[in-house]
Design a protein around this motif. Structure first.
Motif, PDB file in Angstrom:
ATOM      1  N   ASP A 100      -2.275  -4.548  -4.196  1.00 21.54           N
ATOM      2  CA  ASP A 100      -1.872  -3.032  -3.570  1.00 21.54           C
ATOM      3  C   ASP A 100      -3.395  -3.037  -2.868  1.00 21.54           C
ATOM      4  N   ALA A 158       0.920  -1.140  -0.120  1.00 14.45           N
ATOM      5  CA  ALA A 158      -0.243   0.124   0.124  1.00 14.45           C
ATOM      6  C   ALA A 158       0.861   1.050   0.001  1.00 14.45           C
ATOM      7  N   SER A 159       0.381   2.412  -0.360  1.00 15.54           N
ATOM      8  CA  SER A 159       1.177   3.599  -0.299  1.00 15.54           C
ATOM      9  C   SER A 159       1.702   3.851   1.083  1.00 15.54           C
ATOM     10  N   THR A 177      -0.900   5.599   3.158  1.00 18.43           N
ATOM     11  CA  THR A 177      -2.045   4.922   3.539  1.00 18.43           C
ATOM     12  C   THR A 177      -1.516   4.003   4.817  1.00 18.43           C
ATOM     13  N   SER A 179      -4.210  -0.229  -0.781  1.00 19.60           N
ATOM     14  CA  SER A 179      -4.423   1.283  -0.803  1.00 19.60           C
ATOM     15  C   SER A 179      -5.857   1.279  -0.825  1.00 19.60           C
TER      16      SER A 179
END
Length: 219
Positions: free
Chosen positions: A200, A146-147, A150, A202
């Protein structure tokens, strides 16, 4: 040999939360390798060591035994016979674990236990180098990420819920620094295995991530 599922990813990606859910729903043994490294980090801190004291950490490791037990279906982590599960999630322990886990002798210390469990049981193991190093022949490999923003926000909210004083910007910096260390360490760096499925999270809910990973697992 058991059926092995490996979940790798950076700090704060939700690996433990997701792995616990998936393993429970699929009837697998959950092996939290990060908790094992954190238990060693607790030992090093109790010995009064600093993260930069590499030689001291290597020596202290010789006197540390980490074991996993399941009590009422919940994983408990023991350090030299003492349950340290409640001590594993502080920032101090996280920093020590991130630094000390890059030391080859520390990784070797835990590797045999991890592979023995994978040989005997159907396991879901999460960490930084499961699919690339610990279980390179795992039946299913997931790279969960995830970013940074985040992941920092998730950790911030987690600390707030527990009443732990924290600063969002500091957490974000710490996660970014940890990513750099984990991805650039000499021994078993964090990276996506060539045959791993990228997930991912996010913009995904926990339920969505769980179902996505379960769909990749065909027993």
């Amino acid at each position: 040999m058991g059926y092995n599922v490996a979940i790798d990813g950076p700090a704060g990606a939700g690996k433990s939360t997701i792995a616990k859910r998936v393993s429970k729903e699929m009837g697998f043994l959950y092996v939290d390798t990060g908790a094992m490294y954190r238990a060693l980090a607790v030992h090093f801190l109790q010995c009064g060591l600093k993260p930069e004291d590499t030689e001291g950490i290597k020596e202290a490791c010789k006197n540390a035994e980490v074991t996993l037990q399941y009590e009422d279906g919940v994983q408990q982590v023991y350090l030299n016979g003492v349950n340290v599960t409640g001590l594993l999630r502080t920032e101090e322990v996280s920093r020590m674990a991130s630094v000390s886990s890059a030391i080859p002798e520390i990784r070797t210390h835990l590797l045999k236990l991890q592979r023995d469990m994978a040989e005997k049981y159907n396991v879901l193991m999460d960490g930084r180098d499961i699919g690339t190093h610990i279980l390179p022949n795992a039946d299913v490999k997931i790279y969960l990420t995830a970013s940074v923003e985040t992941r920092a926000k998730r950790r911030y909210l987690e600390y707030q819920e527990k009443g732990i004083a924290c600063d969002l910007e500091e957490i974000e910096r710490d996660i970014a620094e940890r990513d750099f260390r984990d991805m650039n360490r000499e021994t078993a760096p964090l990276k996506q295995a060539k045959d791993a499925h990228l997930v991912d999270s996010s913009d995904m809910t926990i339920d969505e991530v769980v179902e996505t990973i379960k769909a990749f697992c065909k027993k």
